[in-house]
Design a protein around this motif. Structure first.
Motif, PDB file in Angstrom:
ATOM      1  N   LYS A   1       0.845  -1.199   0.000  1.00  0.00           N
ATOM      2  CA  LYS A   1       0.000   0.000   0.000  1.00  0.00           C
ATOM      3  C   LYS A   1       0.881   1.250   0.000  1.00  0.00           C
ATOM      4  O   LYS A   1       1.885   1.317   0.732  1.00  0.00           O
ATOM      5  CB  LYS A   1      -0.912   0.032   1.226  1.00  0.00           C
ATOM      6  N   LEU A   2       0.487   2.231  -0.810  1.00  0.00           N
ATOM      7  CA  LEU A   2       1.162   3.530  -0.812  1.00  0.00           C
ATOM      8  C   LEU A   2       0.347   4.499   0.036  1.00  0.00           C
ATOM      9  O   LEU A   2      -0.861   4.666  -0.188  1.00  0.00           O
ATOM     10  CB  LEU A   2       1.285   4.062  -2.240  1.00  0.00           C
TER      11      LEU A   2
ATOM     12  N   ASN B   1      -4.391   5.703   2.361  1.00  0.00           N
ATOM     13  CA  ASN B   1      -3.965   4.817   1.288  1.00  0.00           C
ATOM     14  C   ASN B   1      -4.350   5.400  -0.065  1.00  0.00           C
ATOM     15  O   ASN B   1      -5.481   5.860  -0.254  1.00  0.00           O
ATOM     16  CB  ASN B   1      -4.617   3.438   1.425  1.00  0.00           C
ATOM     17  N   VAL B   2      -3.419   5.390  -0.985  1.00  0.00           N
ATOM     18  CA  VAL B   2      -3.732   5.784  -2.360  1.00  0.00           C
ATOM     19  C   VAL B   2      -4.673   4.736  -2.948  1.00  0.00           C
ATOM     20  O   VAL B   2      -4.587   3.539  -2.637  1.00  0.00           O
ATOM     21  CB  VAL B   2      -2.439   5.890  -3.190  1.00  0.00           C
TER      22      VAL B   2
ATOM     23  N   LYS C   1      -6.568   1.857  -4.706  1.00  0.00           N
ATOM     24  CA  LYS C   1      -6.024   0.585  -5.194  1.00  0.00           C
ATOM     25  C   LYS C   1      -6.029   0.520  -6.719  1.00  0.00           C
ATOM     26  O   LYS C   1      -5.256  -0.233  -7.315  1.00  0.00           O
ATOM     27  CB  LYS C   1      -6.803  -0.588  -4.605  1.00  0.00           C
TER      28      LYS C   1
ATOM     29  N   SER D   1      -4.954   2.761  -8.548  1.00  0.00           N
ATOM     30  CA  SER D   1      -3.701   3.396  -8.979  1.00  0.00           C
ATOM     31  C   SER D   1      -2.512   2.444  -8.899  1.00  0.00           C
ATOM     32  O   SER D   1      -1.432   2.758  -9.398  1.00  0.00           O
ATOM     33  CB  SER D   1      -3.424   4.629  -8.112  1.00  0.00           C
ATOM     34  N   HIS D   2      -2.704   1.309  -8.245  1.00  0.00           N
ATOM     35  CA  HIS D   2      -1.625   0.340  -8.022  1.00  0.00           C
ATOM     36  C   HIS D   2      -1.666  -0.709  -9.137  1.00  0.00           C
ATOM     37  O   HIS D   2      -2.628  -1.465  -9.248  1.00  0.00           O
ATOM     38  CB  HIS D   2      -1.822  -0.321  -6.652  1.00  0.00           C
TER      39      HIS D   2
ATOM     40  N   ASN E   1       5.849  -3.307  -8.724  1.00  0.00           N
ATOM     41  CA  ASN E   1       4.738  -2.465  -8.263  1.00  0.00           C
ATOM     42  C   ASN E   1       4.875  -1.053  -8.807  1.00  0.00           C
ATOM     43  O   ASN E   1       5.956  -0.460  -8.751  1.00  0.00           O
ATOM     44  CB  ASN E   1       4.737  -2.384  -6.725  1.00  0.00           C
TER      45      ASN E   1
ATOM     46  N   TRP F   1       2.660   2.838  -8.817  1.00  0.00           N
ATOM     47  CA  TRP F   1       1.524   3.641  -8.356  1.00  0.00           C
ATOM     48  C   TRP F   1       1.474   4.927  -9.179  1.00  0.00           C
ATOM     49  O   TRP F   1       2.480   5.661  -9.265  1.00  0.00           O
ATOM     50  CB  TRP F   1       1.661   4.014  -6.882  1.00  0.00           C
TER      51      TRP F   1
ATOM     52  N   ASP G   1      -3.639  13.402  -5.390  1.00  0.00           N
ATOM     53  CA  ASP G   1      -2.792  12.637  -4.464  1.00  0.00           C
ATOM     54  C   ASP G   1      -1.520  13.384  -4.095  1.00  0.00           C
ATOM     55  O   ASP G   1      -0.992  13.219  -2.993  1.00  0.00           O
ATOM     56  CB  ASP G   1      -2.403  11.287  -5.088  1.00  0.00           C
TER      57      ASP G   1
END
Length: 769
Positions: free
Chosen positions: A694-695, A701-702, A704, A706-707, A715, A717, A723
């Motif tokens: 998780k970022l 948390n950004v 999901k 975006s991941h 990975n 993001w 953001d």
């Protein structure tokens, strides 16, 4: 009290003397300083348990290769209590003595536990008549159980040094404590069993121990409860049993919780192994078919069978069993025989065509594919064999006069000891490595390599290490100062805090089955001597260092082309590797003996966490120098609205300063300094992609969405305008969310252990009063 203790010693003096001898024997197996390490479980924890604990057992990230998130591999986390004991002992003893100590415990423990189990069952069946005969027969059963561990099918557990081999004495010990608890209603035995299971947690969870666990305990539990109900004539307190089962799960939650979560996580390794049709049936049956011919019923029935020269002794135990069937009219004997034959069938899986087809049909059950290698049933089979052997030997002895009974004991004991000579002499661990010529698997650690490991620990947290010569499979290989060598899991990954590539299988996407793309490409371009493409692959894999072992012995000792040694596509000589290394933009930064450490130039290296210079749409790496610091995103992801523009060249690759600090392997603090205002930033972390990463920006948390997967394995993001903080300099965190299950599990385990200890204290107090 003193008189009672001396009485116990006198009554069991022969068994105790044998137990002491068996405990001492392994201390003659290794020379001072020698170690028996390597294999699939590496056993590096005997060499350096503290660093092994710090770098392999506290986090759900594997430091082999691309850094996969592996909560399902709870075997490593199950080692923690075991390692705590080793760390304490290592402060007193050398690694050699530590290995000898645990081998001695296995031999002596296996013998004495089987001795008391058989004796207890014979006492329940025949009473205290002919106590000397009863004790002698129990000794024979214990020796039979021990020497059977040196049989052709079981000796491999000594050779490969798997930690699951502790089941050899732990499972019978737990069984004995459960049996005593149910027979006597003294539940202190039960609570002690739970505490022992905690210390030896690797045998009660994790991928390595799950097959033997499910092979042994379901059958043994049914046997135990039926025996108590039918022959013990004792009531079973189901309230206590249920409480014990709940506490057992609680005690082991610290390593089982993540695996349970993984089991129901669609697409996880555990989920696929248990529920995926291909893995369950097709792959399981293919492997089963390949090994089916090794399931020879005679080799299992004629135990012990250590080698071809001593195999004739195996007819003795089979003859004793057959005579026992003629002489013994006890229902208990018949009852044990039923379980003996059930486990006999499973341990061979090759009794008549009907039996083979029945075994094949079981692969449709979720999880049964763990028994595609049916030798997993051998330990429970030998357990019932030893129990049946004891009853059969007693039925013969009780028919003989006292002197003849003693002669029978001496005769059988002598031949069992003779058959155990290869095991007792340490032959299983004093062997040559697979594929090697006159290279011992026991070795003396090179102090220069120890210094190399110490230096690697001082390197920055940024970047991974490629170890050359590359080895097949996922092993590492290096010589000791003698004629022995280590062949096992990466010592760098397990004993330092760095990521390493030691075997060709470490490259590429971690898959459940099928080809490993990057592994294939690395081999392909190495064979073609296409160094430019190799260099780009190494950049893609976040390789910053090369550790080159220039020991010429690796090439001159006649290695055969097995999967464990030098891959066919890589150089086969030291001169070839010297030439291979010269083609990369590296500089030497450290040298100690044969070990040379190189660092790649900054022009061909991307940091573990970085902002790429560009983005292009592709399902594969495009080999072009201009893409060296760019990343690719697959076409499916590029069809997502947020990514369409950047995939078509709309990514703003403005310069940014990025630095990071690894707080621990599952938490990174990343600092970004913007050179100018930006609407989008693509941040890449070059560890294996997992949704659990998780970022976090401003404690949130950004999204999901975006991941995404970048470069086919890593990975990425995509941070949008909403953001990115307004400040020129800001901090984000990258955190592995699934690590929380580790800590949740330990809370449950701590509470459960406190309850078990409290119940044990209460039970002991009640018994004394």
């Amino acid at each position: 009290m003193r008189r009672i203790n001396f009485s116990f010693l006198r009554e069991h003096k022969l068994a105790l003397v044998i137990c002491i001898i068996l405990f001492i024997l392994p201390f003659f197996w290794l020379k001072p300083g020698e170690m028996d390490l390597g294999g699939d479980s590496s056993r590096l924890f005997f060499y350096d348990p503290l660093n092994y604990l710090k770098n392999s057992n506290l986090y759900y990230v594997a430091r082999d290769g691309i850094g996969s998130v592996e909560p399902e591999y709870s075997y490593d986390y199950a080692l923690i209590p075991y390692l705590a004991i080793l760390i304490l002992l290592k402060s007193i003893f050398s690694s050699t003595i530590l290995i000898n100590l645990f081998n001695g415990v296995k031999l002596a423990g296996g013998f004495i536990v089987i001795y008391f189990i058989v004796r207890e069952f014979l006492l329940e069946t025949y009473g205290k008549t002919k106590k000397d005969t009863l004790n002698n027969v129990s000794v024979l059963s214990g020796v039979f159980y021990i020497v059977s561990q040196g049989s052709i099918n079981l000796v491999v557990s000594w050779e490969t040094a798997l930690t699951s081999h502790n089941q050899f004495f732990i499972y019978p010990l737990i069984f004995f404590l459960l049996f005593k608890s149910l027979i006597t209603h003294k539940y202190s035995y039960l609570w002690i069993a739970l505490l022992i299971s905690f210390i030896f947690s690797p045998n009660f969870g994790g991928l390595e121990s799950i097959p033997p666990f499910f092979a042994f305990w379901p059958i043994v539990a049914v046997f135990l409860f039926l025996y108590i109900k039918i022959f013990g004539k004792k009531p079973i307190s189901w309230k206590i049993i249920i409480m014990a089962a709940v506490l057992f799960l609680g005690v082991h939650t610290f390593h089982l919780l993540a695996q349970a979560v993984s089991l129901f996580d669609s697409g996880s390794f555990t989920n696929v192994k248990v529920f995926d049709k291909y893995y369950m049936i097709d792959l399981g049956l293919n492997i089963f078919g390949a090994v089916l011919s090794s399931g020879m019923a005679t080799l299992n029935f004629l135990l012990p069978s250590p080698n071809i020269f001593l195999r004739w002794i195996s007819f003795l135990s089979a003859l004793i069993i057959l005579v026992g069937f003629i002489l013994n009219k006890k229902k208990e004997f018949l009852f044990i025989s039923i379980f003996f034959f059930i486990t006999f069938f499973f341990s061979t899986a090759n009794i008549t065509n009907v039996g083979v087809e029945f075994y094949k049909s079981l692969f449709y059950l979720p999880g049964f594919s763990m028994f595609r290698i049916f030798s997993k049933w051998l330990y429970v089979f030998v357990f019932f064999y030893a129990l049946l052997f004891g009853f059969a030997a007693y039925s013969i002895s009780e028919k003989l006069k006292v002197n003849y009974s003693k002669l029978f004991f001496i005769f059988v004991f002598t031949f069992l000891i003779i058959s155990g000579i290869p095991l007792f002499s340490g032959a299983p661990i004093n062997k040559s490595l697979i594929g090697g010529t006159n290279i011992k698997k026991t070795f003396l650690m090179d102090s220069k390599y120890e210094q190399v490991l110490e230096h690697i620990r001082t390197l920055p947290d940024d970047g991974k290490i490629l170890v050359l010569p590359l080895v097949g499979f996922n092993y590492q290989f290096f010589f000791g100062v003698d004629s022995g060598a280590y062949l096992g899991l990466s010592s760098i990954s397990h004993l330092t805090d760095k990521y390493s590539f030691t075997g060709e299988r470490h490259f590429g996407v971690a898959g459940f089955y099928g080809p490993n793309l990057y592994s294939y490409l690395v081999q392909k371009y190495a064979k073609e001597k296409n160094y430019k493409r190799l260099n780009q692959l190494f950049t893609l894999m976040n390789i910053r260092y090369i550790l080159y072992n220039a020991d010429s012995r690796q090439y001159e000792r006649g290695f055969s082309d097995t999967q464990f040694f030098l891959p066919e596509s890589f150089p086969k000589t030291k001169a070839g590797y010297d030439e291979f290394i010269r083609h990369f933009s590296i500089q030497q930064i450290y040298k100690n003996g044969n070990y040379i450490l190189y660092e790649f130039s900054k022009s061909s290296y991307n940091s573990t966490i970085f902002i790429p210079k560009g983005v292009y749409e592709s399902n594969d790496l495009i080999y072009d120098e201009k893409n060296l610091h760019s990343i690719f995103i697959d076409k499916n992801t590029c069809n997502i609205k947020e990514f369409k523009e950047i995939c078509k060249g709309g990514y703003n690759a403005s310069d940014n300063d990025v630095s990071f600090k690894m707080i621990n392997p599952v938490l990174y603090e990343v600092t970004i300094i913007k050179k100018k205002p930006q609407d989008t930033i693509l941040l890449v972390m070059q560890h294996a992609f997992n949704r659990a990463w998780k970022l976090i920006i401003d404690k949130k948390n950004v999204s999901k969405e975006s991941h995404v997967l970048v470069n086919g394995y890593a990975n990425g993001w995509l941070l949008g305008k909403g953001d990115i903080p307004q400040a020129k300099k800001f901090t984000v965190f990258i955190k592995l969310d699934s690590q929380k299950y580790f800590w949740y599990g330990w809370v449950v385990t701590a509470v459960s252990l406190a309850v078990v200890i409290g119940l044990l204290v209460v039970s002991i107090v009640k018994q004394r009063h």
